[in-house]
Structures are given as structure tokens and as C-alpha cells.
Scaffold this active site. Structure first.
Site: not given
Length: 804
Positions: A264, A771
Site C-alpha cells: 500500500c 495503512h
């Protein structure tokens, strides 16, 4: 288990140092390295400051509990130097010879780009599906293994002849590429990533010749360079209007990126680059003439080609997410620090990409050397222009044109006042965030006086303070008396991992997720003639091995270093547990607390420090006065009924647990001003004053002289010390429109520096994982979207967004 150790710890360290140096001088592909838990290795390194050696090597804290015990696998997202260390084969042999333990985790050295070596800590883990019965299996091998070797392993495991086997790249459970068993490609070059799916098909009628043509063969569709036939004017202009290549009804630039395994951070960075108008304009046109294949600082043009191809896919028609496997293969090859499962800071990959793209696209084929000159009293604008021309004479690319600005750097000698002015290029601004100078820490105090068991205290100490500061603060909080003292310890896996007895130890070596306890004693209980006794707890049903089967919190006390009977030890344990004693038994009758002469309350064993085995406690027991002696109490139903064991089962609080309280708020301008503030150079970065002819700790002042068209702000949210990593959650307020930086630019040419926000890389969570997503503005429709890996959704941007 018997151990064999050298005479001294100093001798151990000398041997290990020599072996590491010898291995470093003889690097070659295939050399074996071994993974060791950093917790154990650090305790061995620090053992010179402690009275005893560490116990057996214990790698259980870095091993995935779901993996087969006969084939232990590492937990994912481990960091070297934080969670584990790598040692050469000879060092591992010595450590095992001295300390035993394990389990063994072996890895190989592989050769990367430009003859650089690295240990492949996380080999490829491929998920095999057999089309015949839909059964699945896991194949593990090096990313530099050949496709032919993959065929051999799969065929051997499945009992299939190589001539009848076909192995497909089975990305997202769809046949995309038929892998050629005769190809010399490596698995990395074949774009196989971690946790990748592959499919085995068996054709009983197949001949030994393969027809490798495939409509789904993505590799065949990836050209080696930007072709002129692909160049179309299909890009949104920087002014927000779409060019002729865009259809009126179909939106482009809204394709997500598949997460290939903790990528990510990469996807967020790529989406920000893919929505930078000058880059879109450049890479969607023909840039083949700019490729510099001979630049020794570049990647033979392969990085620029991979980025260009990816941007073409992201700006093609359709909304299906793109799998950036070809790009990730190139990234892993040229920057192996980004391979594997680890999460990275998006700024790390952005910095690499901007630098790499510049070198791949540098139009200067022969760089001339120009010596940097000081200002020597000349006007700033004259020197700055001269230095910029020198820079452009060696560096000429779209990256320089769009992303590079210029600093003015001033150094002043604190002794003679001599100053030096230089002008240097920059690619981005890394801004510090104002942070607190103090740190909140929670420590549990154990009393051992028979009245109270334990109480947690939260204190505030200097962030750069010492263990002595923490001990004093805890002592004040718990009302420590003049004749009392505290023994601090780090508890891990229901054992004392290490005692914290050095007052000058930096608090940066205690991490927020550590669990620290303080055992409270009267001074008369410690000192000469005393021995340290640790009481550990386990369930009765376990076998003779203790490793990994303890529960609760260890208790620590001091006893006379003389012979003790079984009843003496029983009375000591009873006294420590007395605060947990239930007044009545389950039957409601008063519990008899007296112990008979031959009948003991507890089943007690001695734990060998150098192994995980338990030995029955002899009737006459002498504790070791030089190190902590570990005893294990086995609890059965009788003990659980007599004592409130739930107090043990409650987890110890972490040193610091983030709360949901509102974070401090600062403006982007205050971060910029902190970045530009004058400050002294560090002791390791001394300046040689040309007047004094001595190295001085000069004062340094930065000014912005020239700003680029695209300005990248990097908010320095991750704070690092030797053993502590943390994320700064300070809220940064910045404008979306009309960011005016004119007053910060010292070049007085009357130019206005007004910026519009168009992309943000967001990080959520803490240092241990978190994230990344991206916010990006689609220029041709003036709307914002969130790019969360493969998911793309519209968002409404309001002033003061972000945690970027």
C-alpha cells in the site's frame, strides 16, 4: 541441557566480531546466514553489564505460530535490527555451541544489482492450486530461482512429468501467463510476488514442445521501452482542461492498484505521481529519445519504462484495478530494500523514484566536473544563478524541470564569525513537527509486603531522560520510603526478560509496547549475602518442557544465599501470594492456611537457565548469589481455588498506550518555519572553518531561494531513536487552495509562489504496521478521489484535512 561457553563474555564477543568481519570479507552468493531474535541477541550483547549470561537462544517471538514446528516460518513485517538480526553461519555455530536453543532459521545470500549482496530473509511463498482436484499447497523458493526449477519442484511434489505439466501465473485466480519451463527467466523477472497464486494443469496428451502463445500473456504486452506508436495525446493538461485524446463520457485516471502483499505504501506513492499533471503529460507522450541507458547512476532506462507503462495503464479506459507486478519487479531489482513483506515509509520510495527517474531520463550523456565555489562576498543572485547553471549542465530531465528547487545554506563559525554561503538543489522539503519534550510512561509496582499485590502508576518523565529519572518518578508516585528501593524489570513472555539496574540507561531503549514492572523492597532485603529469586507460574498439565507454556506475571524476591528447605521455599511463595489468598474456599468454609511439616502447598521446580527443562527442587536448596534463580510453581485446581489467579491473567499495561484524545494542532507554516530556523550542527557533523582551520560546531541556516513547479512536502511523522520508533500524531493544518509561500523565498525577483493542492499520501495507524492511501484530484473535472489500493471512491475535500 549442558552448555559449553568460553571463559569470559569478552572472549565470546571477540570471537563473534572476528567471524562477522571474516564473513564480510568473503561474500559470495549462496553463503548461509541465520536469523536470531533481536531480543535474545540484544540480551547477549548487554550481558557484560549483567552478572550472568542469557539463557538459550529463543527465536519463538519472531516465528509465526501458525507455521509447522518442523519448518518454522518468520512472522511477517519484521524489521532487521528491531525484531531480528542476521549472523553468518560460523557465528550461528558458535552461539549454538555456547547457548543451545533455537529453532534454526536459515537463509541464503543473494547477489543484487551492481554486485551488491543481501540476505533473502523472506523467500517467495507461492500458493499452488492443482487443477485436477483443486487441492492447494505452498511452494517456497528464492525469487532468483529459475522458472525451470519451479517446474521441477512442483512436478516432484505432485508426481507429474515435466512434459505434461503447465504452470500458470494465476493472479486473482485467473490464468494470465503460461510460464515457460525452458525460459532462463527468474521468478522475480516473471513478476511472481509474495503470496502469488500459481495453477498446475496436467495435459496427458501434451508433447514435449510447448506452444507458449497466450492471449493473457501480460509479459508479452510489456514493451522494453516507450514506443512511438503508443504515444498519444491523452493527458489532462495542467490547466485542468482535457486534451483531444479523452472521450467526453468516459472518465480516465480512476483505476486502482492491486495490493501485491503489503504494497500500500507503493500504491499510494504511485497514485500521487500518476496524478501529477506534468508527469502524466510527459509519460503518455513519446519520451523514448530521453532514455539514458548508459548512465551508471541510472537503471538502464528500465525504471522509467516501467513507470511509463504503468501510467499508460492507469490512464487507459476502464475502471478495473491494475496489478503493478512488472513495476514491482523492477523496484525489487533496483531497490531490494523494498522487496519482501515489510511496510515502508512512502517518502522512501518516492525519493528513490524521483532520483531514479531523473537518472534514467537525464539528457546529459557526458557529465563535466565543476568545482563548487563559495560566494566570496559576491551578490547572492549572481552565485545562485551560477550554481544553478552548473547543476543543469550535469542534470537535465523532466524531474529537474518540474520538481527541483534551490536552497541557500549559510554556515557561521561560532568562534571567528566566518560565514560560508552555498546554493544547493533540493527535490522535496522534509518538515519537522513540533513535539513534546516529555514522555508518559506506565509501570506496575509489586509490593511483596503481604498487604497489596500490584498497582500501576503513570508518570511523566523527560523524553531524553534516563532510567534514574523513571525510577525517581515511580518512587514518588507510589510513596517510596527512605529505607525502600525499587528493582525495575522488563517482563516478556511471562518471564523477566532483563533487569533494568543501570541508572544512566537512556529511556529511549524502553519501547512503548514494553511491559515494565518495579519490585518494591526494604533496603535490608537486598545487598551482600542475598540472592535474587524469580517465581514463575505454569499450569499443572504441562510436561517437563517450560518454553512457551508459562502464564501470569513473575514475582521476584531476595533470600539469604544459604541452604533452604522445601518448607522455607513454600513459605516464601505463600508470603508473596498472600494478597491473592481467598478468604473462603468454594465450599464456604474457612480455608486452613497452615502447612504441615511434610505437606507443601505448592509443586515447585527449578528451571535451568541454559535450557527449557524443569528439574525437581531438592529438599536442600541453595540459590545462586551471582544470578537470579528461577523457580516454577505448577498450579492445579487446588491452587486456583485457594488463590485469585485471575489477577495474574490480567495483562500488564504497556509503557504507553495511545488514547483517542484530540492531538495537538499546528499549521504547515509553523512546520516550515521550524525547518528554516537556525540551529547548530550536530557533534558528528562538524564544519571545517576556512579561517580557523579547525572543525567547529557551526550554526546552520537554510533559506528557500527557488521553488519548483511541483512542491513536495514530507511531514516527518516517524521519530526514530536507537531502540524506539514512534509516530507523531500532531494534527497539521494546511490550505487546499492558494498556498502562498512568497514571503519564504529570499530570491527577490517579484515572482509569486502560489500553490494548489492536488495529491496527498495518507498514513493511518502506528509504526508497527498501519495503512497507506492516497487522495488525488482529477484535474479535468476538478474533483477529489480516494485511492485505497484497488478501491477508488469520490470524496469531498474540506479545508484542514489531513494526517499526510
Amino acid at each position: 541441557m549442558e552448555t559449553h561457553v568460553p571463559c569470559t563474555l569478552e572472549e565470546e564477543r571477540r570471537i563473534v566480531t572476528e567471524l562477522i568481519s571474516e564473513a564480510g570479507d568473503n561474500l559470495k552468493e549462496g553463503n548461509l546466514y541465520f536469523v536470531i531474535s533481536n531480543r535474545w541477541y540484544t540480551s547477549w550483547q548487554r550481558s557484560s553489564r549483567e552478572p550472568t549470561r542469557p539463557g538459550p537462544i529463543d527465536n519463538h517471538d519472531i516465528i509465526d505460530t501458525q507455521s509447522d514446528a518442523s519448518d518454522p516460518q518468520l512472522c511477517r513485517r519484521l524489521e532487521e535490527g528491531v525484531d531480528y538480526v542476521l549472523v553468518p553461519q560460523q557465528v550461528w555455530k558458535k552461539l549454538v555451541e555456547w547457548y543451545k536453543g533455537g529453532p534454526t532459521i536459515q537463509r541464503k545470500l543473494i547477489c543484487q544489482r551492481f554486485q551488491s549482496y543481501s540476505v533473502e530473509v523472506y523467500p517467495l511463498c507461492l500458493k499452488l492450486t492443482d487443477s485436477r482436484d483443486k487441492s492447494s499447497a505452498t511452494i517456497r523458493l528464492s525469487k532468483q530461482a529459475s522458472v525451470g526449477l519451479l517446474y521441477e519442484l512442483v512436478c516432484s511434489a505432485r508426481g507429474v512429468s515435466k512434459e505434461k505439466a503447465r504452470i500458470w501465473d494465476y493472479f486473482e485466480k485467473k490464468k494470465s501467463v503460461l510460464l515457460d519451463p525452458s525460459s532462463e527467466r527468474t521468478l522475480e523477472e516473471s513478476c511472481l510476488q509474495v503470496d502469488h497464486d500459481i495453477l498446475l494443469e496436467v495435459d496427458e496428451n501434451a508433447s514435449s514442445k510447448y506452444d507458449m502463445s497466450s492471449a493473457g500473456n501480460e509479459l508479452a504486452l510489456v514493451p522494453v521501452g516507450p514506443t512511438r506508436s503508443d504515444a498519444t495525446n491523452t493527458t489532462p493538461g495542467a490547466n485542468g482542461h482535457s486534451s483531444s485524446g479523452f472521450g467526453e463520457r468516459e472518465k480516465r485516471g480512476l483505476r486502482g492498484l492491486h495490493n501485491l502483499g503489503n504494497t500500500c505504501f507503493m500504491n499510494s506513492t504511485l497514485q500521487c505521481l500518476a496524478h501529477t499533471p506534468p508527469f502524466v503529460d510527459y509519460f503518455l507522450k513519446d519520451y523514448s529519445d530521453d532514455i539514458n541507458e548508459d548512465n551508471p547512476l541510472g537503471m538502464r532506462g528500465e525504471l522509467a519504462t516501467a513507470v511509463g507503462e504503468l501510467l499508460r495503464k492507469l490512464w487507459s479506459s476502464g475502471k478495473n484495478a491494475v496489478a503493478p507486478r512488472f513495476f514491482k519487479t523492477k523496484l525489487d531489482r533496483f531497490a531490494p530494500q523494498f522487496s519482501g513483506y515489510n511496510q515502508h515509509d512512502c517518502q522512501e520510495v518516492l525519493s528513490f523514484l524521483l532520483d531514479g527517474l531523473h537518472e534514467d531520463l537525464n539528457k546529459v550523456k557526458q557529465k563535466t566536473y565543476t568545482e563548487s565555489k563559495d560566494s566570496d562576498g559576491r551578490p547572492d543572485d549572481e552565485v545562485a544563478e551560477e550554481m544553478w547553471k552548473y547543476h543543469k549542465a550535469r542534470n537535465d530531465s523532466v524531474i529537474v524541470d518540474v520538481c527541483q528547487g534551490q536552497y541557500k545554506s549559510t554556515l557561521v563559525c561560532p568562534d571567528c564569525g566566518k560565514f560560508s554561503i552555498t546554493f544547493d538543489p533540493f527535490m522535496y522539503l522534509t518538515l519537522p513537527l513540533p513535539t513534546s519534550l516529555t514522555r508518559s510512561m506506565t509501570v506496575s509496582v509489586f509490593y511483596g509486603d503481604g498487604n497489596r499485590f500490584r498497582t500501576p502508576y503513570t508518570v511523566t518523565v523527560p523524553k531524553d531522560g534516563s532510567l534514574g529519572d523513571l525510577s525517581n518518578a515511580i518512587g514518588a508516585a507510589c510513596g517510596l520510603k527512605d529505607d525502600e528501593s525499587l528493582l525495575l524489570a522488563d517482563v516478556y513472555a511471562h518471564k523477566v526478560y532483563k533487569y533494568l539496574e543501570t541508572p544512566l540507561l537512556s529511556l529511549s531503549e524502553i519501547r512503548d509496547n514494553d511491559r515494565i514492572v518495579a519490585y518494591r523492597f526494604n533496603q535490608m532485603h537486598r545487598g551482600p549475602g542475598k540472592a535474587k529469586l524469580e517465581i514463575l507460574h505454569s499450569e499443572q498439565k504441562q510436561d517437563a518442557e517450560i518454553s512457551g507454556k508459562l502464564f501470569g506475571i513473575p514475582l521476584v524476591t531476595y533470600v539469604n544465599s544459604e541452604r533452604h528447605s522445601g518448607s522455607d521455599i513454600d513459605a516464601i511463595i505463600s508470603g508473596l501470594l498472600s494478597p491473592l489468598h481467598r478468604t473462603h474456599s468454594s465450599s464456604g468454609s474457612l480455608e486452613d492456611t497452615t502447612v504441615g511439616e511434610k505437606e507443601f502447598s505448592f509443586s515447585v521446580f527449578w528451571l535451568d537457565r541454559y535450557s527449557s527443562s524443569l528439574k525437581p527442587l531438592e529438599s536442600d536448596f541453595v540459590p545462586n548469589p551471582l544470578s537470579a534463580t528461577r523457580l516454577v510453581v505448577k498450579w492445579d485446581e487446588k491452587e486456583h481455588e485457594k488463590y485469585d489467579s485471575s489477577s495474574y491473567l490480567n495483562d500488564l499495561p504497556e509503557v504507553y498506550k495511545a488514547t483517542s484524545s484530540v492531538a495537538e494542532k499546528v499549521s504547515l507554516f509553523s512546520c516550515l518555519e521550524a525547518f528554516l530556523a537556525e540551529e547548530p550542527l550536530g557533534p558528528d557533523d562538524m564544519w571545517c572553518c576556512p579561517a580557523c582551520k579547525e572543525h567547529r560546531q557551526a550554526n546552520k541556516k537554510l533559506n528557500l531561494w527557488k521553488l519548483p513547479e511541483i512542491l513536495v512536502f514530507h511531514l516527518k511523522r516517524f521519530a526514530y531513536t536507537r531502540f524506539l520508533k514512534s509516530k507523531i500524531d500532531t494534527f497539521v493544518d494546511f490550505p487546499i487552495h492558494d498556498l502562498d509561500l512568497s514571503k519564504y523565498v529570499k530570491n527577490k525577483e517579484g515572482e509569486s509562489y502560489l500553490y494548489e493542492l492536488y495529491a496527498i499520501s495518507n498514513h493511518y495507524g502506528g509504526m508497527g504496521g498501519g495503512h497507506y492511501t492516497a487522495y488525488a484530484k482529477l484535474m479535468d473535472e476538478n474533483k477529489w478521489y480516494e485511492f485505497d489500493d484497488s478501491r477508488v471512491s469520490p470524496i469531498e475535500m474540506r479545508p484542514a484535512p489531513c494526517a499526510g
